[in-house]
Enzyme design. Structure first.
Site, PDB file in Angstrom:
ATOM      1  N   ASP A  13      43.704  41.752  -4.147  1.00 30.49           N
ATOM      2  CA  ASP A  13      43.095  43.102  -4.142  1.00 30.49           C
ATOM      3  C   ASP A  13      42.910  43.256  -5.789  1.00 30.49           C
ATOM      4  O   ASP A  13      43.052  42.627  -6.955  1.00 30.49           O
ATOM      5  CB  ASP A  13      43.251  44.403  -3.885  1.00 30.49           C
ATOM      6  CG  ASP A  13      42.299  45.067  -3.776  1.00 30.49           C
ATOM      7  OD1 ASP A  13      41.167  45.504  -2.536  1.00 30.49           O
ATOM      8  OD2 ASP A  13      42.670  46.820  -4.316  1.00 30.49           O
ATOM      9  N   LYS A  72      48.632  47.517   3.489  1.00 31.29           N
ATOM     10  CA  LYS A  72      47.419  47.062   2.306  1.00 31.29           C
ATOM     11  C   LYS A  72      49.211  47.968   1.492  1.00 31.29           C
ATOM     12  O   LYS A  72      49.741  48.905   1.737  1.00 31.29           O
ATOM     13  CB  LYS A  72      46.354  48.898   1.551  1.00 31.29           C
ATOM     14  CG  LYS A  72      45.799  48.234   0.855  1.00 31.29           C
ATOM     15  CD  LYS A  72      44.861  46.984   0.850  1.00 31.29           C
ATOM     16  CE  LYS A  72      44.049  46.700  -0.061  1.00 31.29           C
ATOM     17  NZ  LYS A  72      42.949  46.479   0.094  1.00 31.29           N
TER      18      LYS A  72
HETATM   19  P1  NAD Z   1      38.306  43.639  -9.585  1.00 32.40           P
HETATM   20  O1  NAD Z   1      39.467  44.103 -10.609  1.00 32.40           O
HETATM   21  O2  NAD Z   1      38.412  42.096  -9.949  1.00 32.40           O
HETATM   22  O3  NAD Z   1      37.558  43.730 -10.356  1.00 32.40           O
HETATM   23  C1  NAD Z   1      37.228  45.343 -10.369  1.00 32.40           C
HETATM   24  C2  NAD Z   1      35.679  45.843 -11.431  1.00 32.40           C
HETATM   25  O4  NAD Z   1      35.627  47.506 -12.059  1.00 32.40           O
HETATM   26  C3  NAD Z   1      36.067  45.714 -12.611  1.00 32.40           C
HETATM   27  O5  NAD Z   1      35.360  44.806 -13.578  1.00 32.40           O
HETATM   28  C4  NAD Z   1      36.251  47.041 -13.640  1.00 32.40           C
HETATM   29  O6  NAD Z   1      36.134  46.874 -15.159  1.00 32.40           O
HETATM   30  C5  NAD Z   1      35.265  47.878 -12.123  1.00 32.40           C
HETATM   31  N1  NAD Z   1      35.707  49.146 -12.704  1.00 32.40           N
HETATM   32  C6  NAD Z   1      37.135  50.286 -12.729  1.00 32.40           C
HETATM   33  N2  NAD Z   1      36.556  51.056 -12.619  1.00 32.40           N
HETATM   34  C7  NAD Z   1      35.108  51.365 -12.806  1.00 32.40           C
HETATM   35  C8  NAD Z   1      34.411  52.117 -12.496  1.00 32.40           C
HETATM   36  N3  NAD Z   1      34.862  53.593 -13.370  1.00 32.40           N
HETATM   37  N4  NAD Z   1      32.484  51.928 -13.050  1.00 32.40           N
HETATM   38  C9  NAD Z   1      32.224  50.488 -13.242  1.00 32.40           C
HETATM   39  N5  NAD Z   1      33.316  49.574 -12.889  1.00 32.40           N
HETATM   40  C10 NAD Z   1      34.543  49.986 -12.673  1.00 32.40           C
HETATM   41  O7  NAD Z   1      38.679  44.120  -8.272  1.00 32.40           O
HETATM   42  P2  NAD Z   1      38.002  43.487  -6.624  1.00 32.40           P
HETATM   43  O8  NAD Z   1      38.555  42.530  -6.598  1.00 32.40           O
HETATM   44  O9  NAD Z   1      36.464  43.033  -8.083  1.00 32.40           O
HETATM   45  O10 NAD Z   1      37.368  44.763  -5.849  1.00 32.40           O
HETATM   46  C11 NAD Z   1      36.407  45.987  -6.503  1.00 32.40           C
HETATM   47  C12 NAD Z   1      36.184  46.297  -4.883  1.00 32.40           C
HETATM   48  O11 NAD Z   1      35.837  45.154  -3.760  1.00 32.40           O
HETATM   49  C13 NAD Z   1      37.955  47.488  -4.881  1.00 32.40           C
HETATM   50  O12 NAD Z   1      37.957  48.282  -3.614  1.00 32.40           O
HETATM   51  C14 NAD Z   1      38.500  46.949  -3.541  1.00 32.40           C
HETATM   52  O13 NAD Z   1      39.447  47.386  -3.063  1.00 32.40           O
HETATM   53  C15 NAD Z   1      37.317  46.401  -3.189  1.00 32.40           C
HETATM   54  N6  NAD Z   1      37.183  44.838  -1.974  1.00 32.40           N
HETATM   55  C16 NAD Z   1      37.855  43.918  -2.983  1.00 32.40           C
HETATM   56  C17 NAD Z   1      38.001  42.503  -2.313  1.00 32.40           C
HETATM   57  C18 NAD Z   1      38.644  40.638  -2.242  1.00 32.40           C
HETATM   58  O14 NAD Z   1      38.434  40.605  -1.990  1.00 32.40           O
HETATM   59  N7  NAD Z   1      38.478  41.109  -4.094  1.00 32.40           N
HETATM   60  C19 NAD Z   1      38.232  42.174  -0.657  1.00 32.40           C
HETATM   61  C20 NAD Z   1      37.382  44.225  -0.041  1.00 32.40           C
HETATM   62  C21 NAD Z   1      36.936  44.810  -0.934  1.00 32.40           C
END
Ligand code: NAD
Length: 418
Positions: free
Chosen positions: A146, A106
């Site tokens: 991410d 990561k």
């Molecule tokens: P992203 O940046 O696209 O979206 C994150 C979202 O969370 C945004 O809408 C933001 O406004 C919101 N957010 C941030 N802080 C917040 C809070 N305190 N309360 C409510 N909403 C809040 O990110 P993503 O890629 O969707 O990732 C989100 C989660 O999923 C992370 O934990 C990431 O590690 C996990 N994840 C993502 C992927 C991927 O392929 N994108 C894969 C596995 C895990």
């Protein structure tokens, strides 16, 4: 959001919980609780006004016993070395539970990308890629998107790496756009596995997904896709939120219209067809059938967990529950589909992208989605078998029992060097 839990300590306690059921020596478990190495680097770039700014960045290579290190790159002001190490470990156990031949890594930069122009972000990303170049490669370590990174950043990293190395190597990074060697289905993969795992859990628990109520915290890539797909499966998405707050409608929100509103205004808040606005705490404690935390770590701590009313939680985010929250929810018989399985769709389709890159032969979206479904269903079946075999109450412990055993087997087969 609780700030107190250290995600790296959470990871280590999850490994310890599973180790209690496994016949693996303490010395091996000790190795499986720490990253193999961590790069800490300072990136200094020129801003648009000609001044310089320094940014701290990390890359953690947690475990490579089952294949090349694999894991996303996050841009966020709260990135820290412990967070990156935790995320790299969760990735090592995630690739193990879905049984794909990759390890865990990561990376992250401490930055709020909203404060910088596109050209500043390009310079920052390329500066990070320069530092990463000696460490990464399609058979060494393969970054991916991410939080706050996506196809754009992946394309910049690939281009910088290929330019410096004088080669073409699309498999050095995944989550690229299609023109740069990306895979169909990658953008949707994390949300898709989150809802596929939820569908399997509902079936296992003899609950009906049709008409089930759903709340989604976080409306980025993972959250919004999960909301859209679960709505398509017949469930009713009653609440969604982002970092500005949440919205609620007892009759159901239109996930696509809510996303359009967020694209236009920057937030789901203010979406005209919502009955009420909610705080994130309100959303997480709604009386719904399914809760999907899809924002960041530590969204639910032990205190908030006391008020959670959902029957099933499918963790789209990594580490959204603290260990204290986990214990409270276990006592309350909430079925928690752990992050390392629920959100494994992202890395699984990244794996498919890597396979397609190495073969220079590309799959249809139907094939990608069908292969992903097969992987998630098989992993969920394995989870249920382990829950029953060991008589476990917590699906997360079962997931780590499977995953830690697989990583330990690979390590013990290979033996130690030197
Ligand atoms: P992203 O940046 O696209 O979206 C994150 C979202 O969370 C945004 O809408 C933001 O406004 C919101 N957010 C941030 N802080 C917040 C809070 N305190 N309360 C409510 N909403 C809040 O990110 P993503 O890629 O969707 O990732 C989100 C989660 O999923 C992370 O934990 C990431 O590690 C996990 N994840 C993502 C992927 C991927 O392929 N994108 C894969 C596995 C895990």
């Amino acid at each position: 959001m609780a700030e107190d839990a250290n995600p790296f300590e959470s990871l280590q306690s999850q490994i310890d919980e599973a180790a209690a059921y496994l016949d693996i020596g303490d010395d091996v478990i000790e190795r499986l609780k720490y990253p193999e190495r961590v790069l800490e680097t300072n990136l200094t770039i020129e801003l648009d006004d000609g001044s310089l700014e320094r940014f701290k960045a990390f890359r953690s290579q947690f475990n490579g016993d089952r294949g090349p290190y694999k894991g996303g790159i996050r841009y966020h002001p709260q990135v820290s070395q412990d967070e990156v190490m935790a995320l790299s470990g969760w990735m090592a156990y995630k690739t193990a539970i879905v049984d794909i031949p990759l390890g865990g890594g990561k990376g992250g930069i401490i930055v709020d990308p909203a404060d910088y122009s596109e050209s500043e972000l390009e310079r920052l990303t390329r500066a990070f890629a320069v530092e990463l170049t000696p460490l990464i490669g399609e058979d060494k370590d393969i970054p991916a998107p991410d939080v706050n990174t996506g196809q754009r950043e992946m394309n910049w990293i690939k281009d910088t790496y290929e330019t410096l190395e004088g080669t073409t190597e699309p498999g050095v990074i995944t989550g690229k756009n299609l023109a740069s060697g990306g895979s169909e289905g990658r953008v949707e993969a994390t949300g898709r596995s989150t809802v596929l795992a939820a569908r399997e859990a509902f079936e296992y628990l003899d609950m009906d997904l049709e008409g089930a109520t759903v709340a989604v915290q976080g409306y980025g890539n993972a959250g919004w896709i999960a909301a859209r797909l679960i709505d398509e499966m017949g469930a009713t998405v009653v609440a969604v939120s982002d970092s500005s707050g949440g919205i609620y409608n007892a009759d159901g929100l239109d996930p696509v219209a809510a996303k359009d509103h967020k694209n236009e205004t920057g937030s789901v808040v203010g979406y005209p067809n919502a009955d009420e606005e909610l705080t994130n705490e309100d959303l997480l404690t709604l009386d719904v059938d399914l809760l999907i935390p899809a924002a960041l770590e530590n969204a639910i701590d032990g205190e908030l967990a006391e008020d959670v009313q959902a029957d099933v939680i499918s963790e789209a985010a990594n580490g959204p529950l603290t260990p204290e929250a986990d214990a409270v929810l276990e006592d309350k018989d909430v079925f928690v589909i752990p992050d390392i399985l629920a959100n494994a769709g992202g890395v699984t389709v990244s794996y498919f992208e890597w396979v397609q890159n190495s073969q220079r032969f590309y799959w249809t979206e139907e094939k990608v989605n069908a292969e992903l479904e097969a992987v998630i269903v098989e992993a969920f079946d394995g989870l249920v078998e382990t829950i029953e075999e060991y008589d476990l109450d917590n699906p997360r412990t079962a997931a780590y029992v499977v995953a830690v055993q697989r990583v330990a087997d690979a390590f013990e087969e290979a033996g130690s060097f030197p």
